[in-house]
Design an enzyme around this catalytic site. Sequence first.
Site, PDB file in Angstrom:
ATOM      1  N   HIS A 169      24.998  45.608   0.960  1.00 35.02           N
ATOM      2  CA  HIS A 169      24.408  44.266   1.155  1.00 35.02           C
ATOM      3  C   HIS A 169      25.338  43.181   0.601  1.00 35.02           C
ATOM      4  CE1 HIS A 169      20.716  46.473   1.860  1.00 35.02           C
ATOM      5  NE2 HIS A 169      20.857  47.054   0.692  1.00 35.02           N
ATOM      6  N   HIS A 200      27.402  39.337  -8.080  1.00 32.08           N
ATOM      7  CA  HIS A 200      27.628  39.626  -6.662  1.00 32.08           C
ATOM      8  C   HIS A 200      27.724  38.299  -5.928  1.00 32.08           C
ATOM      9  CE1 HIS A 200      23.293  39.070  -6.981  1.00 32.08           C
ATOM     10  NE2 HIS A 200      23.443  38.506  -5.781  1.00 32.08           N
ATOM     11  N   HIS A 232      27.370  36.034  -1.942  1.00 32.59           N
ATOM     12  CA  HIS A 232      26.824  35.885  -0.590  1.00 32.59           C
ATOM     13  C   HIS A 232      27.803  34.973   0.149  1.00 32.59           C
ATOM     14  CE1 HIS A 232      22.821  37.370  -2.008  1.00 32.59           C
ATOM     15  NE2 HIS A 232      23.225  36.834  -3.139  1.00 32.59           N
ATOM     16  N   HIS A 289      26.348  34.941  -7.777  1.00 37.24           N
ATOM     17  CA  HIS A 289      25.193  35.119  -8.666  1.00 37.24           C
ATOM     18  C   HIS A 289      25.567  36.037  -9.822  1.00 37.24           C
ATOM     19  CE1 HIS A 289      22.368  34.199  -5.047  1.00 37.24           C
ATOM     20  NE2 HIS A 289      22.797  33.096  -5.646  1.00 37.24           N
ATOM     21  N   THR A 314      16.628  37.125  -4.110  1.00 42.00           N
ATOM     22  CA  THR A 314      16.769  36.748  -2.685  1.00 42.00           C
ATOM     23  C   THR A 314      16.957  37.998  -1.826  1.00 42.00           C
ATOM     24  OG1 THR A 314      19.183  36.545  -2.742  1.00 42.00           O
ATOM     25  CG2 THR A 314      17.889  34.582  -3.356  1.00 42.00           C
ATOM     26  N   THR A 315      16.732  39.166  -2.439  1.00 42.97           N
ATOM     27  CA  THR A 315      16.780  40.433  -1.683  1.00 42.97           C
ATOM     28  C   THR A 315      15.490  41.202  -2.016  1.00 42.97           C
ATOM     29  OG1 THR A 315      17.874  41.497  -3.550  1.00 42.97           O
ATOM     30  CG2 THR A 315      19.290  40.670  -1.778  1.00 42.97           C
TER      31      THR A 315
HETATM   32  N1  LIG Z   1      20.944  45.826  -3.690  1.00 43.58           N
HETATM   33  C1  LIG Z   1      21.114  44.541  -3.998  1.00 43.58           C
HETATM   34  N2  LIG Z   1      20.497  43.887  -4.990  1.00 43.58           N
HETATM   35  C2  LIG Z   1      20.869  42.579  -5.034  1.00 43.58           C
HETATM   36  C3  LIG Z   1      20.297  41.688  -6.032  1.00 43.58           C
HETATM   37  C4  LIG Z   1      19.745  42.206  -7.210  1.00 43.58           C
HETATM   38  C5  LIG Z   1      19.218  41.321  -8.157  1.00 43.58           C
HETATM   39  C6  LIG Z   1      19.240  39.941  -7.892  1.00 43.58           C
HETATM   40 CL1  LIG Z   1      18.601  38.840  -9.077  1.00 43.58          CL
HETATM   41  C7  LIG Z   1      19.779  39.455  -6.690  1.00 43.58           C
HETATM   42  S1  LIG Z   1      19.850  37.751  -6.331  1.00 43.58           S
HETATM   43  N3  LIG Z   1      20.520  37.541  -4.909  1.00 43.58           N
HETATM   44  O1  LIG Z   1      18.488  37.236  -6.296  1.00 43.58           O
HETATM   45  O2  LIG Z   1      20.693  37.176  -7.368  1.00 43.58           O
HETATM   46  C8  LIG Z   1      20.297  40.326  -5.761  1.00 43.58           C
HETATM   47  C9  LIG Z   1      21.785  42.198  -4.084  1.00 43.58           C
HETATM   48  S2  LIG Z   1      22.188  43.531  -3.116  1.00 43.58           S
HETATM   49 ZN   LIG Z   2      22.425  37.047  -4.942  1.00 44.56          ZN
END
Ligand SMILES: Nc1nc(-c2ccc(Cl)c(S(N)(=O)=O)c2)cs1
Ligand SMILES: [Zn+2]
Length: 264
Positions: free
Chosen positions: A71, A98, A100, A123, A205-206
């Site tokens: 992802h 990570h 986006h 993030h 957001t996932t």
């Molecule tokens: N498997 C995956 N998990 C995420 C993830 C996990 C925790 C969080 Cl807090 C987030 S986000 N986009 O809200 O920051 C994304 C991405 S891809």
């Molecule tokens: Zn994120």
Amino acid sequence: VLGAHWCYQIQAEEPNSHCQGPAQWTGDCQKTNQSPINIITAEAKVNPNLKHFTFFGYNEKKKWVVVNNGHSVQMMLGDGGCISGGDLPTQYRAVQLHLHWSQELDRGSEHTIDSKHFAMEMHIVHEKGTSNNKVQDSKDKIAVLAFMIEVGDEVNQGFQPLVEALSHISKPNTSTTTVRESCLENMIPKQEKLARYFRYFGSLTTPNCDETVIWTVFQETIKIHKDQFLKFSKMLYYDEDQKLNMKDNVRPLQQLGNRQVFRS
Ligand SMILES: Nc1nc(-c2ccc(Cl)c(S(N)(=O)=O)c2)cs1
Ligand SMILES: [Zn+2]
């Protein structure tokens, strides 16, 4: 196989895809305190308690484990740093970082600021408490620091170790370790530029889109070179057969509802 796996719209639109796009995401994803949102700066309420952050261990140089989780690309921050301040109730420890992104410069961020999308959004995910005392479910269990990324003509050296690792994790569910050491501090704007930010309560957001996130969206952007930016959608794939480049891993904007966005 149980219910189809979740995916982004670009994946759901592929012929013979059997995954669930954003409109079908389950868990808390159809609730009302969701993320991302459009931040209307003129409507953000100044909150004097939103002081600066203190970053611990962000200057630690390390070889990071980097993962393509199907992802996004994720850097595991394990016993990395932690943050306090920023009107957070306690210390939060860094868990993972990570990003986006899209291939176009104007639709790669998840949050928008006055309806403007940026090229990417980074993030840094933190969990409440230090490694000893983890705390259970609550609407502030997770604190995400969100940085908008713009494309410029200067190479961002702090991002090079991550960018260089991408060619080793093209396939989903692969990981590698960055060859060169780097520290989180070199990936974010200088601390004196981090006093200005937006704050609201939202969700992951996932899926499962748990409504347990304190969001901090910094006003100061990160700049990386166009070639660094293009490497993400060029080197990474969503699928084993390496047919679908990983890009547009961006959840659609969610309704603010009766939430208030604050600003430092
Ligand atoms: N498997 C995956 N998990 C995420 C993830 C996990 C925790 C969080 Cl807090 C987030 S986000 N986009 O809200 O920051 C994304 C991405 S891809
Ligand atoms: Zn994120």
